[in-house]
Design a protein around this motif. Structure first.
Motif, PDB file in Angstrom:
ATOM      1  N   ASP A   3       0.861  -1.272   0.035  1.00 16.99           N
ATOM      2  CA  ASP A   3       0.012  -0.031  -0.068  1.00 16.99           C
ATOM      3  C   ASP A   3       0.839   1.122  -0.018  1.00 16.99           C
ATOM      4  O   ASP A   3       0.340   2.399   0.167  1.00 16.99           O
ATOM      5  CB  ASP A   3      -0.982   0.071   1.275  1.00 16.99           C
ATOM      6  CG  ASP A   3      -2.038  -0.948   1.147  1.00 16.99           C
ATOM      7  OD1 ASP A   3      -2.391  -1.430  -0.120  1.00 16.99           O
ATOM      8  OD2 ASP A   3      -2.615  -1.597   2.275  1.00 16.99           O
ATOM      9  N   LYS A  27      -5.641   4.948  -6.062  1.00 16.77           N
ATOM     10  CA  LYS A  27      -5.857   3.686  -5.677  1.00 16.77           C
ATOM     11  C   LYS A  27      -7.307   3.218  -5.593  1.00 16.77           C
ATOM     12  O   LYS A  27      -8.119   4.148  -5.445  1.00 16.77           O
ATOM     13  CB  LYS A  27      -5.516   3.756  -4.100  1.00 16.77           C
ATOM     14  CG  LYS A  27      -5.628   2.384  -3.442  1.00 16.77           C
ATOM     15  CD  LYS A  27      -5.105   2.493  -2.277  1.00 16.77           C
ATOM     16  CE  LYS A  27      -5.201   1.028  -1.215  1.00 16.77           C
ATOM     17  NZ  LYS A  27      -4.518   1.388   0.067  1.00 16.77           N
ATOM     18  N   THR A  29     -10.737   1.446  -4.606  1.00 14.78           N
ATOM     19  CA  THR A  29     -11.349   0.629  -3.555  1.00 14.78           C
ATOM     20  C   THR A  29     -12.539   0.242  -3.413  1.00 14.78           C
ATOM     21  O   THR A  29     -13.113   0.033  -2.587  1.00 14.78           O
ATOM     22  CB  THR A  29     -11.165   1.472  -2.141  1.00 14.78           C
ATOM     23  OG1 THR A  29     -11.661   2.463  -2.239  1.00 14.78           O
ATOM     24  CG2 THR A  29      -9.442   1.641  -1.873  1.00 14.78           C
ATOM     25  N   PRO A  46      -7.771  -3.782  -2.872  1.00 16.39           N
ATOM     26  CA  PRO A  46      -7.483  -2.709  -3.573  1.00 16.39           C
ATOM     27  C   PRO A  46      -6.682  -3.158  -4.885  1.00 16.39           C
ATOM     28  O   PRO A  46      -6.018  -4.058  -4.890  1.00 16.39           O
ATOM     29  CB  PRO A  46      -6.609  -1.753  -2.906  1.00 16.39           C
ATOM     30  CG  PRO A  46      -5.888  -2.653  -2.000  1.00 16.39           C
ATOM     31  CD  PRO A  46      -6.808  -3.814  -1.650  1.00 16.39           C
ATOM     32  N   TYR A  48      -4.638  -0.784  -8.218  1.00 21.84           N
ATOM     33  CA  TYR A  48      -4.145   0.623  -8.666  1.00 21.84           C
ATOM     34  C   TYR A  48      -4.524   0.846 -10.106  1.00 21.84           C
ATOM     35  O   TYR A  48      -4.393  -0.032 -11.064  1.00 21.84           O
ATOM     36  CB  TYR A  48      -2.808   0.675  -8.615  1.00 21.84           C
ATOM     37  CG  TYR A  48      -2.538   0.929  -6.808  1.00 21.84           C
ATOM     38  CD1 TYR A  48      -2.382   2.051  -6.217  1.00 21.84           C
ATOM     39  CD2 TYR A  48      -2.102  -0.420  -6.121  1.00 21.84           C
ATOM     40  CE1 TYR A  48      -2.171   2.163  -4.810  1.00 21.84           C
ATOM     41  CE2 TYR A  48      -1.834  -0.316  -4.649  1.00 21.84           C
ATOM     42  CZ  TYR A  48      -1.889   0.805  -4.266  1.00 21.84           C
ATOM     43  OH  TYR A  48      -1.595   0.953  -2.682  1.00 21.84           O
ATOM     44  N   PRO A  62      -1.567  -4.931  -6.190  1.00 18.39           N
ATOM     45  CA  PRO A  62      -0.629  -4.220  -5.774  1.00 18.39           C
ATOM     46  C   PRO A  62       0.586  -5.003  -5.948  1.00 18.39           C
ATOM     47  O   PRO A  62       1.883  -4.431  -6.157  1.00 18.39           O
ATOM     48  CB  PRO A  62      -0.644  -4.115  -4.238  1.00 18.39           C
ATOM     49  CG  PRO A  62      -2.220  -3.911  -4.282  1.00 18.39           C
ATOM     50  CD  PRO A  62      -2.955  -4.643  -5.204  1.00 18.39           C
TER      51      PRO A  62
END
Length: 71
Positions: A3, A27, A29, A46, A48, A62
């Protein structure tokens, strides 16, 4: 990766054509549509949004991204 990525960070990832490079836009979510595909992002999972120099956008988990040296 973790993160620790933020908007504007230079990143790279493995692509079918080799190593791709771009910048983190944000990001994600929550569920989001990108290029007609639904990205199933959530606070617990999450992803990106990244953009290449040519303007192409994609969402990546991630773990698929690594920080790159700025060009």
């Amino acid at each position: 990766m973790s993160d620790k990525l933020r908007a504007g960070d230079a990143v790279e990832w493995n692509s079918h054509g080799g190593t791709a490079k771009g910048k983190v836009k944000k990001k994600l979510t929550s569920r989001t549509m990108i290029k007609g595909h639904q990205v199933a992002a959530s606070p617990d999972n999450p992803e990106y949004l990244v953009e290449t120099a040519s303007g192409a956008q994609a969402a990546h988990k991630p773990g698929a991204l690594r920080k790159a040296k700025p060009a």
